[in-house]
Design a protein around this motif. Structure first.
Motif, PDB file in Angstrom:
ATOM      1  N   ILE A  84      -5.784  -2.180  -7.136  1.00 40.20           N
ATOM      2  CA  ILE A  84      -5.149  -2.699  -7.314  1.00 40.20           C
ATOM      3  C   ILE A  84      -3.194  -2.392  -6.582  1.00 40.20           C
ATOM      4  CG2 ILE A  84      -2.932  -3.807  -8.727  1.00 40.20           C
ATOM      5  CD1 ILE A  84      -5.574  -4.525 -10.799  1.00 40.20           C
ATOM      6  N   TYR A  85      -2.810  -1.535  -7.079  1.00 42.68           N
ATOM      7  CA  TYR A  85      -1.796   0.204  -6.309  1.00 42.68           C
ATOM      8  C   TYR A  85      -1.718  -0.591  -4.971  1.00 42.68           C
ATOM      9  CZ  TYR A  85      -0.705   1.693 -11.049  1.00 42.68           C
ATOM     10  OH  TYR A  85      -0.176   1.035 -12.124  1.00 42.68           O
ATOM     11  N   ARG A  86      -2.937  -0.220  -4.136  1.00 46.01           N
ATOM     12  CA  ARG A  86      -2.443  -0.092  -2.755  1.00 46.01           C
ATOM     13  C   ARG A  86      -2.515  -0.929  -2.302  1.00 46.01           C
ATOM     14  NH1 ARG A  86      -8.173  -2.270  -0.431  1.00 46.01           N
ATOM     15  NH2 ARG A  86      -6.460  -1.779   1.182  1.00 46.01           N
ATOM     16  N   VAL A  87      -2.781  -2.632  -2.449  1.00 48.52           N
ATOM     17  CA  VAL A  87      -2.287  -3.816  -1.773  1.00 48.52           C
ATOM     18  C   VAL A  87      -0.857  -3.506  -2.560  1.00 48.52           C
ATOM     19  CG1 VAL A  87      -2.730  -5.911  -2.398  1.00 48.52           C
ATOM     20  CG2 VAL A  87      -4.851  -4.510  -2.224  1.00 48.52           C
ATOM     21  N   VAL A  88      -0.966  -4.075  -3.183  1.00 49.56           N
ATOM     22  CA  VAL A  88       0.904  -4.098  -3.752  1.00 49.56           C
ATOM     23  C   VAL A  88       1.632  -3.494  -3.444  1.00 49.56           C
ATOM     24  CG1 VAL A  88       2.363  -4.538  -5.452  1.00 49.56           C
ATOM     25  CG2 VAL A  88       0.201  -4.679  -5.960  1.00 49.56           C
ATOM     26  N   GLU A  89       1.387  -1.582  -2.834  1.00 50.34           N
ATOM     27  CA  GLU A  89       2.262  -1.793  -1.977  1.00 50.34           C
ATOM     28  C   GLU A  89       2.642  -1.530  -0.672  1.00 50.34           C
ATOM     29  OE1 GLU A  89       0.813   2.516  -2.165  1.00 50.34           O
ATOM     30  OE2 GLU A  89       1.132   3.000  -4.620  1.00 50.34           O
ATOM     31  N   GLN A  90       1.570  -2.812  -0.064  1.00 51.54           N
ATOM     32  CA  GLN A  90       1.669  -3.174   0.894  1.00 51.54           C
ATOM     33  C   GLN A  90       2.830  -4.266   1.248  1.00 51.54           C
ATOM     34  OE1 GLN A  90      -2.040  -4.577   2.990  1.00 51.54           O
ATOM     35  NE2 GLN A  90      -3.060  -3.281   0.787  1.00 51.54           N
ATOM     36  N   PHE A  91       3.233  -4.540   0.605  1.00 53.06           N
ATOM     37  CA  PHE A  91       4.654  -5.935   0.215  1.00 53.06           C
ATOM     38  C   PHE A  91       5.769  -5.250   0.313  1.00 53.06           C
ATOM     39  CE2 PHE A  91       0.495  -7.716  -1.667  1.00 53.06           C
ATOM     40  CZ  PHE A  91       1.212 -10.072  -1.190  1.00 53.06           C
ATOM     41  N   ALA A  92       6.599  -5.594   1.774  1.00 50.80           N
ATOM     42  CA  ALA A  92       7.465  -5.112   1.208  1.00 50.80           C
ATOM     43  C   ALA A  92       8.582  -5.270  -0.008  1.00 50.80           C
ATOM     44  CB  ALA A  92       8.291  -5.542   2.554  1.00 50.80           C
ATOM     45  N   GLU A  93       8.303  -6.332  -0.360  1.00 47.91           N
ATOM     46  CA  GLU A  93       9.334  -6.999  -1.220  1.00 47.91           C
ATOM     47  C   GLU A  93       9.478  -5.840  -3.156  1.00 47.91           C
ATOM     48  OE1 GLU A  93       7.465 -10.920   0.556  1.00 47.91           O
ATOM     49  OE2 GLU A  93       6.835  -8.440   0.068  1.00 47.91           O
ATOM     50  N   VAL A  94       8.147  -5.017  -2.752  1.00 46.36           N
ATOM     51  CA  VAL A  94       7.596  -4.568  -3.961  1.00 46.36           C
ATOM     52  C   VAL A  94       8.311  -3.061  -3.913  1.00 46.36           C
ATOM     53  CG1 VAL A  94       6.438  -4.230  -5.912  1.00 46.36           C
ATOM     54  CG2 VAL A  94       6.292  -5.894  -4.856  1.00 46.36           C
ATOM     55  N   THR A  95       9.191  -2.858  -4.589  1.00 51.86           N
ATOM     56  CA  THR A  95       9.682  -1.121  -4.677  1.00 51.86           C
ATOM     57  C   THR A  95       8.690  -0.029  -5.466  1.00 51.86           C
ATOM     58  OG1 THR A  95      11.286  -1.228  -5.976  1.00 51.86           O
ATOM     59  CG2 THR A  95      11.831  -1.932  -3.819  1.00 51.86           C
ATOM     60  N   ASP A  96       8.418  -0.863  -6.788  1.00 49.55           N
ATOM     61  CA  ASP A  96       7.620  -0.553  -7.511  1.00 49.55           C
ATOM     62  C   ASP A  96       6.393  -1.306  -7.900  1.00 49.55           C
ATOM     63  OD1 ASP A  96       6.543   2.243  -9.293  1.00 49.55           O
ATOM     64  OD2 ASP A  96       8.516   2.617  -9.871  1.00 49.55           O
ATOM     65  N   SER A  97       5.228  -0.916  -9.174  1.00 50.77           N
ATOM     66  CA  SER A  97       5.088  -1.293  -9.549  1.00 50.77           C
ATOM     67  C   SER A  97       3.827  -1.063 -11.202  1.00 50.77           C
ATOM     68  CB  SER A  97       3.694  -2.049  -8.883  1.00 50.77           C
ATOM     69  OG  SER A  97       2.837  -1.324  -8.598  1.00 50.77           O
ATOM     70  N   VAL A  98       3.292  -1.342 -12.000  1.00 49.19           N
ATOM     71  CA  VAL A  98       2.793  -1.234 -12.940  1.00 49.19           C
ATOM     72  C   VAL A  98       1.181  -1.360 -13.226  1.00 49.19           C
ATOM     73  CG1 VAL A  98       3.848  -0.888 -14.989  1.00 49.19           C
ATOM     74  CG2 VAL A  98       2.167   0.611 -15.225  1.00 49.19           C
ATOM     75  N   VAL A  99       0.588  -1.053 -13.775  1.00 48.06           N
ATOM     76  CA  VAL A  99      -0.758  -2.185 -14.214  1.00 48.06           C
ATOM     77  C   VAL A  99      -1.088  -1.687 -15.072  1.00 48.06           C
ATOM     78  CG1 VAL A  99      -3.312  -2.689 -13.520  1.00 48.06           C
ATOM     79  CG2 VAL A  99      -0.881  -2.395 -11.406  1.00 48.06           C
TER      80      VAL A  99
END
Length: 596
Positions: free
Chosen positions: A537-552
């Motif tokens: 999931i992280y590898r997909v989310v990291e493609q979004f320029a809008e997102v600077t950090d994430s946690v699942v």
């Protein structure tokens, strides 16, 4: 460029393969043992089937300095834990790291403020000898603990080598750790001497360390001496009980330390787990196991040679610092950087260009951040000397592979590597003689009988499962500190599959011999009975320029698990329905409906 996960993105040319140290090693083994090894796959197979012969051959190839290797290479080799390596050998870790030619650069340091320092091997040996003499005068000897609460500066390496020359045990934390975080670690091992600095620089700000060091000194009654490096100021005002680095060194010491050769499994480092549940575990790593494993990874997997310039962006609190410093044993110049890796955005690329760095080590997150920042080093920097990039800390997304070959350099070895503090090294990493496939780690480490097990403990290929190692290897911890009966050590790695190291990674062995790491096993989610690695999931989310950090995370919902994604957005943006839909659609498209 193909978007397929396992598409070949780089193939080494025949001349590079022929000249690689791993090829020279394979030819040497063939000549000495008539082994008939034709390629890397043959070499890997032999290295795990005849582990004593492999590790003896590596000792000789790398020119380990010491009394050995001896006749017995592996005793109780069917026990894990419990196997003993090179029981007749005696070595000194510092002696092996300090053997470079006098005039060659051993260390180059650059700080966030632009300050640069250089030490030749002769200068490094002299500095180590002076600090070792001072430590000995303070009663430091074999198995005593010496600790560092230091930025990534040359003095950290000098203090570590001085301690190890005496047979003392080194442990370190970076200065951004809070007091309690350091005490949770150092109080367990009762250090005799503490090295610190007056502060450090990060993100354009100057940070004080002396107040924290004073609290540490007060709450660590085992410490007989606190030594302070002047890093922020030329002459910082020290509390009365502390001594300056320059005042501590014994300038009457000779030009070479007095090396104490000790058994191969004598303790060298105490490394710490993250401490997410209870106090951090104190993993004890041996001098011989660390040295031999790092020589293997540097020379046979990264093709490090004398005069190469080896850089890993790290702090003294991460095992990659220990891995980096061992590059001295192969005659490399160890390149240090302390500060923010993206302020200014191109600061590390400037360092690579200015110092003609051969091998750049970093994190997957930093590579993704470079792409998000729109950096195009191939167009802005002369990277002609750069021949390899190493990435660890988390799985390197396939899209980051694309970015490196598109915007950094088309002709280099890009190696995603994976192992851990637990083994102070890697289970899977790169090779200069193998192709790089998109989204994959190139190979398993030589001498490491790595496999992927399903839930029934059966080896599988092309399926996700638990990363395991089925046979002992030299860089296994000799145990945990204060774990007299070994129960905590056994529980950490050997409870899941008896007598087999279970690392806690959710992984996949590919048909071509590469690996894919899907995340940590303890973060694997299980919606509807389907195991999903959070890295997917992280590898997909990291493609979004809008997102600077994430946690699942996984949220228990009755008898099932619901996947919940939290995101931090760039300043000024809102998590509107369009962005939510876009995230869900991309995760569904590139993974499966189960991921949503």
């Amino acid at each position: 460029m193909s978007a397929e996960r396992n598409a070949v993105l780089w193939t080494p040319d025949p001349a590079r393969v022929e000249a690689a140290q791993v090829s020279k090693f394979r030819r040497r083994v063939n000549q000495a043992l008539n082994a008939g090894l034709d390629d890397y796959q043959d070499l890997y197979r032999w290295s795990v089937e005849d582990r004593p012969a492999f590790w003896r051959a590596l000792w000789e190839f790398a020119g380990v300095v010491g009394d050995g290797p001896g006749d017995a290479i592996l005793v109780d080799g069917d026990r894990m834990p419990g196997a003993r390596w090179f029981p007749e050998a005696r070595i000194n870790f510092a002696e092996n790291l300090l053997r470079g030619p006098d005039e060659n650069e051993a260390i180059v340091f650059r700080g966030e403020t632009g300050a640069t320092r250089r030490l030749t091997f002769a200068e490094l040996r002299q500095a180590v000898a002076e600090v070792a003499s001072a430590l000995a005068a303070d009663g430091v000897g074999p198995s005593d603990r010496v600790t560092g609460f230091l930025p990534n500066i040359p003095e950290a390496i000098i203090a570590m080598l001085a301690a190890s020359s005496l047979g003392a045990v080194w442990s370190s934390c970076s200065p951004d750790f809070g007091v309690q975080g350091v005490l949770d670690r150092f109080s367990q091992i009762k250090p005799k001497v503490l090295f610190t600095a007056d502060g450090y620089f990060y993100g354009g700000k100057s940070h004080d360390s002396l107040a924290t060091a004073a609290l540490l000194q007060k709450q660590l009654p085992s410490v007989v001496r606190t030594v302070v490096v002047a890093f922020r100021e030329e002459e910082p005002e020290l509390p009365g009980s502390m001594v300056s680095w320059d005042g501590y060194r014994d300038t009457s010491a000779g030009p070479v330390p007095d090396y104490h050769r000790l058994p191969f499994d004598h303790p060298l480092y105490i490394m710490f787990s993250s401490g997410t549940t209870g106090l951090p575990k104190c993993m004890v790593h041996s001098a011989g196991g660390t040295l031999l494993q790092h020589l293997k990874e540097h020379q046979l997997h990264c093709d490090v040679k004398q005069g190469d310039r080896l850089f890993y962006f790290t702090t003294c609190g991460w095992m990659m610092w220990n891995w980096l410093v061992s590059g001295l044993a192969s005659g490399a110049t160890v390149m240090l950087y302390d500060g923010h890796p993206l302020k200014p955005a191109e600061v590390l690329w400037d360092y690579v260009r200015d110092e003609k760095i051969s091998i750049l080590g970093t994190s997957a997150r930093w590579i993704a951040a470079c792409e998000k920042a729109g950096l195009k080093p191939a167009a802005s920097h002369d990277l002609s000397e750069l021949r390899a990039i190493l990435s660890t800390g988390s799985p390197l997304a396939p899209e980051s592979f694309d970015y490196v070959y598109r915007e950094v350099k088309a002709d280099l070895q890009l190696s995603s590597i994976s192992g851990g503090t637990d083994i102070v090294s890697c289970f899977a990493l790169g090779s200069p003689v193998l192709p790089v496939r998109r989204g994959e780690l190139q190979c398993r480490g030589l001498g490491m009988d790595v496999a992927v097990f399903d839930d029934d403990g059966q080896p599988v290929t092309g399926e996700k499962g638990e990363l395991v190692c089925r046979a002992p290897f030299p860089s296994m911890p000799t145990g945990f500190w204060n774990d007299e009966d070994g129960s905590r050590y056994h529980k950490a790695y050997f409870d899941r599959f008896d007598g087999i190291w279970c690392h806690g990674d959710f992984a996949e062995l590919t048909p071509t011999g590469g690996m894919v790491i899907h995340g940590r096993s303890d973060t694997v989610l299980n919606p509807g009975g389907v195991r999903i690695g959070t890295a997917e999931i992280y590898r997909v989310v990291e493609q979004f320029a809008e997102v600077t950090d994430s946690v699942v995370v996984g949220l228990e919902k009755g008898d099932d698990v619901q996947i919940v994604l939290f995101v931090v957005l760039r300043e000024g943006l809102a998590l509107d329905q369009d962005l939510q839909d876009a995230l869900r659609q991309r995760i569904r498209k590139e993974n499966s409906p189960r991921h949503v």
